[in-house]
Design a protein around this motif. Structure first.
Motif, PDB file in Angstrom:
ATOM      1  N   ARG A  70       0.828  -1.200   0.000  1.00  0.00           N
ATOM      2  CA  ARG A  70       0.000   0.000   0.000  1.00  0.00           C
ATOM      3  C   ARG A  70       0.870   1.261   0.000  1.00  0.00           C
ATOM      4  N   ARG A  71       1.982   1.222   0.717  1.00  0.00           N
ATOM      5  CA  ARG A  71       2.899   2.364   0.711  1.00  0.00           C
ATOM      6  C   ARG A  71       3.380   2.651  -0.711  1.00  0.00           C
ATOM      7  N   ARG A  72       3.749   1.595  -1.457  1.00  0.00           N
ATOM      8  CA  ARG A  72       4.238   1.784  -2.823  1.00  0.00           C
ATOM      9  C   ARG A  72       3.181   2.431  -3.704  1.00  0.00           C
ATOM     10  N   TYR A  73       1.947   1.936  -3.626  1.00  0.00           N
ATOM     11  CA  TYR A  73       0.904   2.477  -4.498  1.00  0.00           C
ATOM     12  C   TYR A  73       0.407   3.842  -4.033  1.00  0.00           C
ATOM     13  N   LYS A  74       0.581   4.146  -2.769  1.00  0.00           N
ATOM     14  CA  LYS A  74       0.311   5.514  -2.317  1.00  0.00           C
ATOM     15  C   LYS A  74       1.313   6.466  -2.963  1.00  0.00           C
ATOM     16  N   ARG A  75       2.587   6.076  -2.988  1.00  0.00           N
ATOM     17  CA  ARG A  75       3.623   6.906  -3.599  1.00  0.00           C
ATOM     18  C   ARG A  75       3.375   7.084  -5.100  1.00  0.00           C
ATOM     19  N   PHE A  76       2.985   5.997  -5.769  1.00  0.00           N
ATOM     20  CA  PHE A  76       2.679   6.100  -7.203  1.00  0.00           C
ATOM     21  C   PHE A  76       1.473   7.013  -7.431  1.00  0.00           C
ATOM     22  N   ALA A  77       0.432   6.838  -6.619  1.00  0.00           N
ATOM     23  CA  ALA A  77      -0.783   7.645  -6.783  1.00  0.00           C
ATOM     24  C   ALA A  77      -0.496   9.119  -6.513  1.00  0.00           C
ATOM     25  N   ASN A  78       0.247   9.404  -5.441  1.00  0.00           N
ATOM     26  CA  ASN A  78       0.610  10.787  -5.122  1.00  0.00           C
ATOM     27  C   ASN A  78       1.462  11.416  -6.220  1.00  0.00           C
ATOM     28  N   GLY A  79       2.186  10.567  -6.963  1.00  0.00           N
ATOM     29  CA  GLY A  79       3.143  11.062  -7.949  1.00  0.00           C
ATOM     30  C   GLY A  79       2.560  11.665  -9.198  1.00  0.00           C
ATOM     31  N   GLY A  80       1.270  11.401  -9.502  1.00  0.00           N
ATOM     32  CA  GLY A  80       0.606  12.102 -10.584  1.00  0.00           C
ATOM     33  C   GLY A  80       0.493  11.400 -11.916  1.00  0.00           C
ATOM     34  N   ALA A  81       0.937  10.146 -12.034  1.00  0.00           N
ATOM     35  CA  ALA A  81       0.831   9.432 -13.304  1.00  0.00           C
ATOM     36  C   ALA A  81      -0.625   9.186 -13.674  1.00  0.00           C
ATOM     37  N   GLY A  82      -0.924   9.275 -14.963  1.00  0.00           N
ATOM     38  CA  GLY A  82      -2.295   9.071 -15.431  1.00  0.00           C
ATOM     39  C   GLY A  82      -2.685   7.615 -15.539  1.00  0.00           C
ATOM     40  N   LEU A  83      -1.682   6.719 -15.570  1.00  0.00           N
ATOM     41  CA  LEU A  83      -1.947   5.283 -15.682  1.00  0.00           C
ATOM     42  C   LEU A  83      -1.042   4.555 -14.703  1.00  0.00           C
ATOM     43  N   ILE A  84      -1.619   3.703 -13.898  1.00  0.00           N
ATOM     44  CA  ILE A  84      -0.842   2.851 -12.992  1.00  0.00           C
ATOM     45  C   ILE A  84      -1.088   1.403 -13.389  1.00  0.00           C
ATOM     46  N   TRP A  85      -0.062   0.789 -13.954  1.00  0.00           N
ATOM     47  CA  TRP A  85      -0.152  -0.614 -14.384  1.00  0.00           C
ATOM     48  C   TRP A  85       0.351  -1.451 -13.226  1.00  0.00           C
ATOM     49  N   MET A  86      -0.574  -2.043 -12.484  1.00  0.00           N
ATOM     50  CA  MET A  86      -0.197  -2.727 -11.263  1.00  0.00           C
ATOM     51  C   MET A  86       0.669  -3.942 -11.557  1.00  0.00           C
ATOM     52  N   GLU A  87       1.526  -4.262 -10.607  1.00  0.00           N
ATOM     53  CA  GLU A  87       2.429  -5.396 -10.727  1.00  0.00           C
ATOM     54  C   GLU A  87       1.685  -6.715 -10.885  1.00  0.00           C
ATOM     55  N   ALA A  88       2.424  -7.760 -11.211  1.00  0.00           N
ATOM     56  CA  ALA A  88       1.852  -9.074 -11.491  1.00  0.00           C
ATOM     57  C   ALA A  88       0.951  -9.570 -10.368  1.00  0.00           C
ATOM     58  N   ILE A  89      -0.232 -10.040 -10.764  1.00  0.00           N
ATOM     59  CA  ILE A  89      -1.220 -10.610  -9.846  1.00  0.00           C
ATOM     60  C   ILE A  89      -1.532 -12.018 -10.333  1.00  0.00           C
ATOM     61  N   ALA A  90      -1.207 -13.021  -9.547  1.00  0.00           N
ATOM     62  CA  ALA A  90      -1.398 -14.409  -9.963  1.00  0.00           C
ATOM     63  C   ALA A  90      -2.877 -14.745 -10.114  1.00  0.00           C
ATOM     64  N   VAL A  91      -3.171 -15.602 -11.112  1.00  0.00           N
ATOM     65  CA  VAL A  91      -4.561 -16.017 -11.348  1.00  0.00           C
ATOM     66  C   VAL A  91      -4.898 -17.306 -10.608  1.00  0.00           C
ATOM     67  N   GLN A 367      12.274   4.001 -12.700  1.00  0.00           N
ATOM     68  CA  GLN A 367      12.213   5.426 -12.376  1.00  0.00           C
ATOM     69  C   GLN A 367      11.173   5.693 -11.291  1.00  0.00           C
ATOM     70  N   ALA A 368      10.045   4.974 -11.365  1.00  0.00           N
ATOM     71  CA  ALA A 368       8.978   5.179 -10.388  1.00  0.00           C
ATOM     72  C   ALA A 368       9.369   4.655  -9.008  1.00  0.00           C
ATOM     73  N   PHE A 369      10.141   3.562  -8.958  1.00  0.00           N
ATOM     74  CA  PHE A 369      10.660   3.077  -7.679  1.00  0.00           C
ATOM     75  C   PHE A 369      11.528   4.151  -7.027  1.00  0.00           C
ATOM     76  N   ALA A 370      12.424   4.729  -7.817  1.00  0.00           N
ATOM     77  CA  ALA A 370      13.393   5.680  -7.282  1.00  0.00           C
ATOM     78  C   ALA A 370      12.795   7.050  -7.011  1.00  0.00           C
ATOM     79  N   TYR A 371      11.870   7.455  -7.852  1.00  0.00           N
ATOM     80  CA  TYR A 371      11.450   8.863  -7.931  1.00  0.00           C
ATOM     81  C   TYR A 371       9.944   8.889  -8.213  1.00  0.00           C
ATOM     82  N   PRO A 372       9.127   8.466  -7.244  1.00  0.00           N
ATOM     83  CA  PRO A 372       7.700   8.286  -7.507  1.00  0.00           C
ATOM     84  C   PRO A 372       6.946   9.561  -7.865  1.00  0.00           C
ATOM     85  N   ASP A 373       7.499  10.742  -7.508  1.00  0.00           N
ATOM     86  CA  ASP A 373       6.812  11.993  -7.829  1.00  0.00           C
ATOM     87  C   ASP A 373       7.390  12.673  -9.075  1.00  0.00           C
TER      88      ASP A 373
END
Length: 437
Positions: A70-91, A367-373
């Motif tokens: 949740r911390r990671r996706y909070k940082r991505f969301a706060n960062g302003g990207a228009g599209l967040i392609w979430m990491e692999a989710i097993a089926v 880049q998003a890992f290092a610099y989410p904003d």
């Protein structure tokens, strides 16, 4: 262009090396186009910058997002990207890479629904969010493979410790993807990615030339799983369909690859067009596999692995594959890849490529890992801060490959530097044990 490391103090310097390799990359100082929205089906992506799927390997054992997720996706969301392609989710459980990979199922739907609501609440731009549905295949805990592979077997499975998936099991797996897509729609995702890259299971089927049965041999059979799964989802679930696709494998004799490992893109062009006709709304461009040739899909200039080429060549390859994909499509959107190694000039390349019609959106992973904003900085300051960018050291990839919690060791040290140091100690101990034996 002798220096293997990033060493550019201006766009002029970068252009000089691009000219040396005869790469006519449309760089621009005006990044305003990145802030423009774009329509996809009945939705709007609020800007042209995307976060690529970056696995943190930090889910709870039941597959639900942990506090660190949740911390990671909070940082991505706060960062302003228009599209967040979430990491692999097993089926399904058998397809998880490890017990720290996200896994969406009926029992934990509420936690994923809460995560999507959390992302939307934390973002100022109402991002378009994609669920990357996956089966890890030979790179998962269960060593499930589509066929024996002389190049990948040594780096992925132990002799006599693997299972070659049957046609009937693949038939059932299609239904697992359908169920996962239904759950993703219920959770609030805007789209699902029927992931077919990096030689995970679906990607490996594209290269199953010698496999017997209906999922191997001919182009029709090798693409059957992907095509039929997309059809099932489209007919039964009200959600956009996307594909993160290996444009080619860069493995001798692999998908869209000749015997020397060079691109042979006839089938790739055909598949790209087929995906569009099947209703795929976006293709996310990538190539090869990080387990064998990490420099192909992730150009970098630091770390233990020494790339056999200048990283700028790798950037060129990915950006040209992006243009190739765009050139073979009409309506389906293209998400470009290969910008992070360019550091603060990634935004200039992204904007130039969009303006020139090479891609529709630009994706950034490391880049998003290092610099989410970084997206906020592009829009508010007109440029990225060179003191905050990813330095392409690949330590995040080392952590993920070791099945450790993954993130930026350099820019997010409080969380990830201790984990990285622990990994180095484990490697040192393993080396000493090997010597003593």
């Amino acid at each position: 262009m002798k220096d293997q490391k990033f060493n550019y103090s201006s766009l002029k310097d970068l252009r000089a090396d691009l000219s040396e390799i005869d790469f006519k990359l449309p760089l621009t100082e005006n990044t305003e186009i990145l802030s423009k929205e774009i329509k996809i089906e009945n939705s709007i992506i609020p800007n042209r910058v995307a976060i690529h799927p970056m696995e943190g390997a930090d889910s709870n054992p039941d597959g639900t997002p942990s506090d660190l997720t949740r911390r990671r996706y909070k940082r991505f969301a706060n960062g302003g990207a228009g599209l967040i392609w979430m990491e692999a989710i097993a089926v399904d459980d058998a397809g998880r890479a490890n017990k720290s990979q996200l896994y969406l199922k009926e029992d934990n739907l509420a936690e994923f629904k809460d995560l999507i609501e959390f992302i939307n609440k934390e973002s100022r731009v109402n991002p378009y969010v994609v669920a990357q549905l996956t089966h890890s295949g030979r790179f998962g805990e269960n060593n499930i493979i589509a066929f024996r592979d002389k190049d990948l077997d040594p780096v992925s499975i132990a002799e006599n410790d693997f299972h070659i998936i049957t046609d009937s099991e693949l038939d059932q797996l299609q239904l697992n993807y359908l169920k996962a897509a239904e759950l993703a729609a219920e959770a609030g995702f805007d789209a699902v990615d029927i992931k077919s890259c990096h030689r995970y299971l679906l990607s490996s089927l594209l290269a199953a030339f010698d496999r017997k049965g209906k999922y191997g041999g001919s182009y029709k059979n090798r693409t059957r799983f992907l095509r039929e799964t997309i059809k099932k989802v489209k007919e039964n679930v009200d959600i956009d369909i996307t594909v993160r696709l290996n444009i080619y494998d860069a493995i001798p004799g692999g998908w869209a690859t000749d015997k020397n490992g060079e691109p042979e893109l006839g089938e790739s062009a055909k598949l790209i067009k087929d995906l569009e006709s099947l209703g795929a709304k976006m293709i996310n461009v990538t190539a090869s596999t990080p387990y064998l040739k990490p420099h192909v899909n992730r150009p970098y200039d630091k770390g233990g692995y020494k790339p056999p080429e200048h990283p700028l060549r790798g950037v060129q390859r990915l950006l040209e594959l992006t243009k190739f994909t765009r050139d073979n499509l009409n309506q389906t959107l293209v998400l470009g890849t290969g910008f992070s190694w360019l550091r603060q000039y990634g935004a200039n390349a992204a904007a130039g490529m969009i303006a020139a019609g090479w891609t529709d959106l630009a994706g950034f992973g490391r880049q998003a890992f290092a610099y989410p904003d970084f997206v906020n900085d592009i829009f508010e300051k007109g440029e990225m801060d060179k003191s905050k960018v990813c330095i392409s050291c690949s330590k995040c990839a080392e952590l993920k490959a070791a099945k450790k919690k993954a993130g930026c060791v350099i820019r997010d040290q409080e969380i990830y530097l201790p984990i990285y140091r622990e990994l180095q100690q484990e490697k040192k101990a393993d080396k000493l044990e090997a010597v003593s034996n």
